[in-house]
Design a protein around this motif. Structure first.
Motif, PDB file in Angstrom:
ATOM      1  N   ILE A   1      22.884  91.310  55.043  1.00  0.00           N
ATOM      2  CA  ILE A   1      23.830  92.378  55.370  1.00  0.00           C
ATOM      3  C   ILE A   1      23.105  93.599  55.920  1.00  0.00           C
ATOM      4  N   PHE A   2      22.054  94.012  55.260  1.00  0.00           N
ATOM      5  CA  PHE A   2      21.347  95.235  55.632  1.00  0.00           C
ATOM      6  C   PHE A   2      20.135  94.880  56.492  1.00  0.00           C
ATOM      7  N   GLN A   3      20.184  95.336  57.727  1.00  0.00           N
ATOM      8  CA  GLN A   3      19.117  95.051  58.679  1.00  0.00           C
ATOM      9  C   GLN A   3      18.804  96.312  59.485  1.00  0.00           C
ATOM     10  N   VAL A   4      17.654  96.284  60.155  1.00  0.00           N
ATOM     11  CA  VAL A   4      17.302  97.313  61.131  1.00  0.00           C
ATOM     12  C   VAL A   4      16.779  96.582  62.358  1.00  0.00           C
ATOM     13  N   SER A   5      17.301  96.924  63.518  1.00  0.00           N
ATOM     14  CA  SER A   5      16.930  96.213  64.736  1.00  0.00           C
ATOM     15  C   SER A   5      15.507  96.569  65.179  1.00  0.00           C
ATOM     16  N   ALA A   6      14.847  95.580  65.755  1.00  0.00           N
ATOM     17  CA  ALA A   6      13.525  95.788  66.338  1.00  0.00           C
ATOM     18  C   ALA A   6      13.568  95.659  67.861  1.00  0.00           C
ATOM     19  N   LYS A   7      14.772  95.616  68.422  1.00  0.00           N
ATOM     20  CA  LYS A   7      14.927  95.369  69.860  1.00  0.00           C
ATOM     21  C   LYS A   7      14.873  96.674  70.636  1.00  0.00           C
TER      22      LYS A   7
ATOM     23  N   ARG B   1      24.812  99.262  66.011  1.00  0.00           N
ATOM     24  CA  ARG B   1      24.019  98.128  66.489  1.00  0.00           C
ATOM     25  C   ARG B   1      22.541  98.273  66.145  1.00  0.00           C
ATOM     26  N   SER B   2      22.112  99.488  65.826  1.00  0.00           N
ATOM     27  CA  SER B   2      20.731  99.658  65.357  1.00  0.00           C
ATOM     28  C   SER B   2      20.542  99.062  63.965  1.00  0.00           C
ATOM     29  N   LEU B   3      21.644  98.740  63.286  1.00  0.00           N
ATOM     30  CA  LEU B   3      21.600  98.153  61.950  1.00  0.00           C
ATOM     31  C   LEU B   3      21.773  96.636  61.990  1.00  0.00           C
ATOM     32  N   SER B   4      21.547  96.041  63.161  1.00  0.00           N
ATOM     33  CA  SER B   4      21.633  94.589  63.308  1.00  0.00           C
ATOM     34  C   SER B   4      20.436  94.085  64.100  1.00  0.00           C
ATOM     35  N   ASP B   5      19.582  93.317  63.455  1.00  0.00           N
ATOM     36  CA  ASP B   5      18.418  92.751  64.143  1.00  0.00           C
ATOM     37  C   ASP B   5      18.806  91.417  64.766  1.00  0.00           C
TER      38      ASP B   5
ATOM     39  N   ALA C   1      32.344 101.406  62.473  1.00  0.00           N
ATOM     40  CA  ALA C   1      31.365 100.650  63.257  1.00  0.00           C
ATOM     41  C   ALA C   1      30.331  99.985  62.354  1.00  0.00           C
ATOM     42  N   VAL C   2      29.827 100.721  61.386  1.00  0.00           N
ATOM     43  CA  VAL C   2      28.844 100.156  60.453  1.00  0.00           C
ATOM     44  C   VAL C   2      29.473  99.038  59.637  1.00  0.00           C
ATOM     45  N   ALA C   3      30.694  99.245  59.167  1.00  0.00           N
ATOM     46  CA  ALA C   3      31.387  98.211  58.400  1.00  0.00           C
ATOM     47  C   ALA C   3      31.576  96.941  59.229  1.00  0.00           C
TER      48      ALA C   3
ATOM     49  N   LEU D   1      36.594  96.210  63.737  1.00  0.00           N
ATOM     50  CA  LEU D   1      36.845  94.918  64.377  1.00  0.00           C
ATOM     51  C   LEU D   1      36.101  94.798  65.699  1.00  0.00           C
ATOM     52  N   LEU D   2      36.013  95.894  66.449  1.00  0.00           N
ATOM     53  CA  LEU D   2      35.264  95.872  67.703  1.00  0.00           C
ATOM     54  C   LEU D   2      33.807  95.500  67.460  1.00  0.00           C
ATOM     55  N   LEU D   3      33.191  96.113  66.457  1.00  0.00           N
ATOM     56  CA  LEU D   3      31.780  95.809  66.182  1.00  0.00           C
ATOM     57  C   LEU D   3      31.606  94.412  65.627  1.00  0.00           C
ATOM     58  N   ALA D   4      32.590  93.931  64.860  1.00  0.00           N
ATOM     59  CA  ALA D   4      32.522  92.546  64.406  1.00  0.00           C
ATOM     60  C   ALA D   4      32.531  91.594  65.597  1.00  0.00           C
ATOM     61  N   VAL D   5      33.331  91.911  66.610  1.00  0.00           N
ATOM     62  CA  VAL D   5      33.371  91.104  67.828  1.00  0.00           C
ATOM     63  C   VAL D   5      32.044  91.174  68.566  1.00  0.00           C
TER      64      VAL D   5
END
Length: 230
Positions: free
Chosen positions: A114-120, A182-186, A99-101, A19-23
């Motif tokens: 759903i499946f991403q990799v950040s470029a930031k 957060r590395s799995l969210s672009d 966290a990943v969920a 829930l924390l990561l969803a927020v």
């Protein structure tokens, strides 16, 4: 915490971290969409949601598992011998999985892939140092409020992270599970995988120094006249 079985405690840690990561990620996406390219406004929205969410989540899950939601915090309690090795290992596992969920749930809510990799990129010694400072302060906040005002701990942690979003160069991840997820969210909240090791290094250093400094600072000492003959 002892009133709840080990399975419920693990579920509490995993669900709370999710829930924390969803927020964190969801509010980052929303902030970016509504801010018309103004990063300050997006960060403000992300900050308020994260700080408020932490207060609520720690209040809900704290009585069950301690609401650590953070491998750095779990390791700090392990070092302080307030958790066993087995409990700490199980907490770490469900924190990372949760966290990943949570990141995937945020993506689903906003119709993102759903499946991403950040470029930031968030790289460089100042960012690593910022994570050390952020985590040091977080450990101090937790240990001090648990010692003196335990009922204030949820609010204190939420307020500290709200402030740390703005006074640290890294926006205060202060959490290895959060960093990896957060590395799995672009998205606005993302961090490139290449930046993850430096952040985690800073977090572990900050946590270790925090345990040492605040363990000493908050330690009880005998009164100056202890043992004096009157």
């Amino acid at each position: 915490m002892s009133r709840f079985g080990f399975g419920r405690r693990l579920a509490s840690e995993g669900l709370g971290t999710a829930l924390l990561l969803a927020v964190v990620v969801g509010s980052g996406i929303m902030g970016q969409r509504l801010s018309a390219g103004n990063d300050a406004v997006a960060l403000l929205g992300n900050t308020i949601a994260t700080g408020a969410g932490l207060v609520v989540l720690i209040s809900i899950f704290g009585p069950i598992s301690g609401a650590q939601f953070n491998p750095a915090v779990t390791l700090a309690f392990l070092v302080r011998r307030e958790l066993t090795m087995g409990t700490a290992a199980a907490y770490l596992a469900v924190q990372f999985l949760g966290a990943v969920a949570g990141v995937w749930a945020a993506h689903a809510m906003f119709a993102e892939p759903i499946f991403q990799v950040s470029a930031k990129l968030r790289a460089g010694p100042p960012q690593v140092f910022a994570e050390a400072v952020a985590t040091f302060g977080l450990i101090g906040t937790i240990l001090a409020t648990l010692r003196f005002r335990p009922q204030f701990t949820p609010a204190a942690v939420g307020l500290y992270i709200t402030a740390a979003y703005w006074f640290t160069a890294s926006t205060a991840f202060a959490n290895p599970a959060v960093t990896v997820a957060r590395s799995l969210s672009d998205s606005f909240a993302g961090i490139a995988p290449v930046s993850v090791p430096g952040f985690i290094l800073g977090q572990l250093i900050g946590a270790g120094v925090g345990v040492g400094v605040f363990g000493w600072l908050l330690g009880q000492e005998p009164p100056e006249d202890a043992g004096a003959v009157t």
